[in-house]
Motif scaffolding. Structure first.
Motif, mmCIF file in Angstrom:
data_model
loop_
_atom_site.group_PDB
_atom_site.id
_atom_site.type_symbol
_atom_site.label_atom_id
_atom_site.label_comp_id
_atom_site.label_asym_id
_atom_site.label_seq_id
_atom_site.Cartn_x
_atom_site.Cartn_y
_atom_site.Cartn_z
ATOM 1 N N TYR A 1 -0.679 10.361 -0.084
ATOM 2 C CA TYR A 1 -1.248 11.384 0.786
ATOM 3 C C TYR A 1 -1.401 10.900 2.217
ATOM 4 N N THR A 2 -1.343 11.869 3.126
ATOM 5 C CA THR A 2 -1.651 11.650 4.539
ATOM 6 C C THR A 2 -2.657 12.708 4.928
ATOM 7 N N VAL A 3 -3.832 12.270 5.333
ATOM 8 C CA VAL A 3 -4.893 13.221 5.653
ATOM 9 C C VAL A 3 -5.762 12.630 6.748
ATOM 10 N N SER A 4 -6.256 13.507 7.604
ATOM 11 C CA SER A 4 -7.114 13.061 8.697
ATOM 12 C C SER A 4 -8.554 12.945 8.214
ATOM 13 N N GLY A 5 -8.835 11.889 7.503
ATOM 14 C CA GLY A 5 -10.166 11.683 6.950
ATOM 15 C C GLY A 5 -10.302 12.331 5.585
ATOM 16 N N LEU A 6 -10.207 11.520 4.542
ATOM 17 C CA LEU A 6 -10.226 12.061 3.182
ATOM 18 C C LEU A 6 -11.646 12.416 2.777
ATOM 19 N N ARG A 7 -11.804 13.676 2.336
ATOM 20 C CA ARG A 7 -13.104 14.093 1.816
ATOM 21 C C ARG A 7 -13.124 13.958 0.299
ATOM 22 N N GLY A 8 -11.974 14.249 -0.323
ATOM 23 C CA GLY A 8 -11.883 14.136 -1.774
ATOM 24 C C GLY A 8 -10.452 14.320 -2.219
ATOM 25 N N LEU A 9 -10.083 13.627 -3.297
ATOM 26 C CA LEU A 9 -8.765 13.789 -3.914
ATOM 27 C C LEU A 9 -8.982 14.273 -5.328
ATOM 28 N N PHE A 10 -8.247 15.307 -5.709
ATOM 29 C CA PHE A 10 -8.439 15.974 -6.998
ATOM 30 C C PHE A 10 -7.173 15.887 -7.835
ATOM 31 N N TRP A 11 -7.347 15.683 -9.136
ATOM 32 C CA TRP A 11 -6.255 15.775 -10.094
ATOM 33 C C TRP A 11 -6.516 16.967 -11.010
ATOM 34 N N TYR A 12 -5.435 17.748 -11.234
ATOM 35 C CA TYR A 12 -5.491 18.890 -12.127
ATOM 36 C C TYR A 12 -4.348 18.794 -13.133
ATOM 37 N N GLU B 1 -6.185 23.167 -14.442
ATOM 38 C CA GLU B 1 -7.477 22.799 -15.021
ATOM 39 C C GLU B 1 -7.892 21.453 -14.444
ATOM 40 N N PHE B 2 -9.117 21.381 -13.962
ATOM 41 C CA PHE B 2 -9.612 20.190 -13.285
ATOM 42 C C PHE B 2 -9.694 18.982 -14.210
ATOM 43 N N LEU B 3 -9.283 17.813 -13.670
ATOM 44 C CA LEU B 3 -9.409 16.557 -14.395
ATOM 45 C C LEU B 3 -10.396 15.608 -13.720
ATOM 46 N N PHE B 4 -10.108 15.221 -12.465
ATOM 47 C CA PHE B 4 -10.904 14.206 -11.780
ATOM 48 C C PHE B 4 -11.060 14.525 -10.303
ATOM 49 N N ALA C 1 -11.715 4.825 -1.565
ATOM 50 C CA ALA C 1 -10.799 3.786 -2.032
ATOM 51 C C ALA C 1 -11.516 2.823 -2.965
ATOM 52 N N GLY C 2 -10.845 2.502 -4.069
ATOM 53 C CA GLY C 2 -11.419 1.609 -5.066
ATOM 54 C C GLY C 2 -12.079 2.333 -6.217
ATOM 55 N N GLU C 3 -12.275 3.616 -6.063
ATOM 56 C CA GLU C 3 -12.928 4.397 -7.112
ATOM 57 C C GLU C 3 -11.970 4.633 -8.277
ATOM 58 N N GLU C 4 -12.496 4.633 -9.502
ATOM 59 C CA GLU C 4 -11.720 4.895 -10.702
ATOM 60 C C GLU C 4 -12.502 5.865 -11.588
ATOM 61 N N LYS C 5 -11.766 6.745 -12.279
ATOM 62 C CA LYS C 5 -12.394 7.652 -13.233
ATOM 63 C C LYS C 5 -11.524 7.689 -14.475
ATOM 64 N N GLU C 6 -12.157 7.810 -15.649
ATOM 65 C CA GLU C 6 -11.427 7.822 -16.912
ATOM 66 C C GLU C 6 -11.842 8.998 -17.766
ATOM 67 N N LYS C 7 -10.856 9.492 -18.521
ATOM 68 C CA LYS C 7 -11.127 10.549 -19.488
ATOM 69 C C LYS C 7 -10.080 10.448 -20.582
#
Lengths: 115, 111
Positions: free
Chosen positions: B25-36, B45-48, B53-59
């Motif tokens: 991604y290229t963004v002017s200041g990341l507020r949030g990144l979403f996976w569907y 359907e929402f996943l994460f 940077a450095g954040e991890e989520k599992e399901k």
């Protein structure tokens, strides 16, 4: 909760006809949006709303109008349909926490064909 | 202008064969990144959500990670029911109401 509902599920129009795609949500979300999805592509934002009476343009707004008179409803109007508007349309809603709009909840989509 | 590029476009795996999907991604200041996740004929359907940077989520068999330039969706020992299109989206600080989506990766898991 029904979540986000969209009607109709399928629609065929002739070039130049007008129609309204309906979208409703029962989660009291302030944010609602409309996307179109073409084959093999992601979602492109058409219009969005951050509350009743407030709407703004997205990435591909030409040919589409919206209004938001209530929190629950966010209809999308095609004033004069064109074959280029053949697509699948998704409505979504979201809530905010601390100024950030969170994950979006999507409806089942409306498949529109313009002949 | 915010941009999201997903790769590969399509991925075919055997059941149990782990792999990763990429979202640059290229963004002017990341507020949030979403996976569907999107199944054929249905809405995403929402996943994460990942915020920094450095954040991890599992399901279950899915794990999402984030760096300053990209995110990965790791799929461990996938099953046929994991077959779907996976979409990545970003929100920028400058455009809180707008999400930019990538074109998605279509995953097929063969038994």
């Amino acid at each position: 909760n029904a979540g986000v509902t969209q009607t109709p599920k399928f629609q065929v129009l002739k070039t130049g006809q007008s129609m309204t795609l309906q979208c409703a949500q029962d989660m009291n979300h302030e944010y609602m949006s409309w996307y179109r999805q073409d084959p093999g592509m992601g979602l492109r934002l058409i219009h969005y709303s951050v509350g009743a009476g407030i709407t703004d343009q997205g990435e591909v707004p030409n040919g589409y109008n919206v209004s938001r008179s209530t929190t629950e409803d966010f209809p999308l109007r095609l004033l004069s349909a064109a074959p280029s508007q053949t697509s699948v349309y998704f409505c979504a809603s979201s809530y905010s926490l601390g100024g950030l709009y969170n994950e979006q909840f999507f409806g089942p989509g409306t498949r529109l064909t313009v002949l | 202008e915010d941009q999201v590029t997903q790769s590969p476009e399509a991925l075919r795996l055997q059941e149990g064969e782990s792999s990763s999907l990429n979202c640059s991604y290229t963004v002017s200041g990341l507020r949030g990144l979403f996976w569907y996740r999107q199944d054929p004929g249905k809405g995403p359907e929402f996943l994460f959500t990942l915020y920094s940077a450095g954040e991890e989520k599992e399901k279950e068999r899915l794990k999402a990670t984030l760096t300053k330039k990209e995110s990965f969706l790791h799929i461990t020992a996938p099953k046929p029911e994991d077959s779907a299109t996976y979409l990545c989206a970003v929100q920028a600080n400058t455009n809180a109401g707008k999400s930019t989506f990538g074109d998605g990766t279509t995953l097929t898991v063969k038994p």
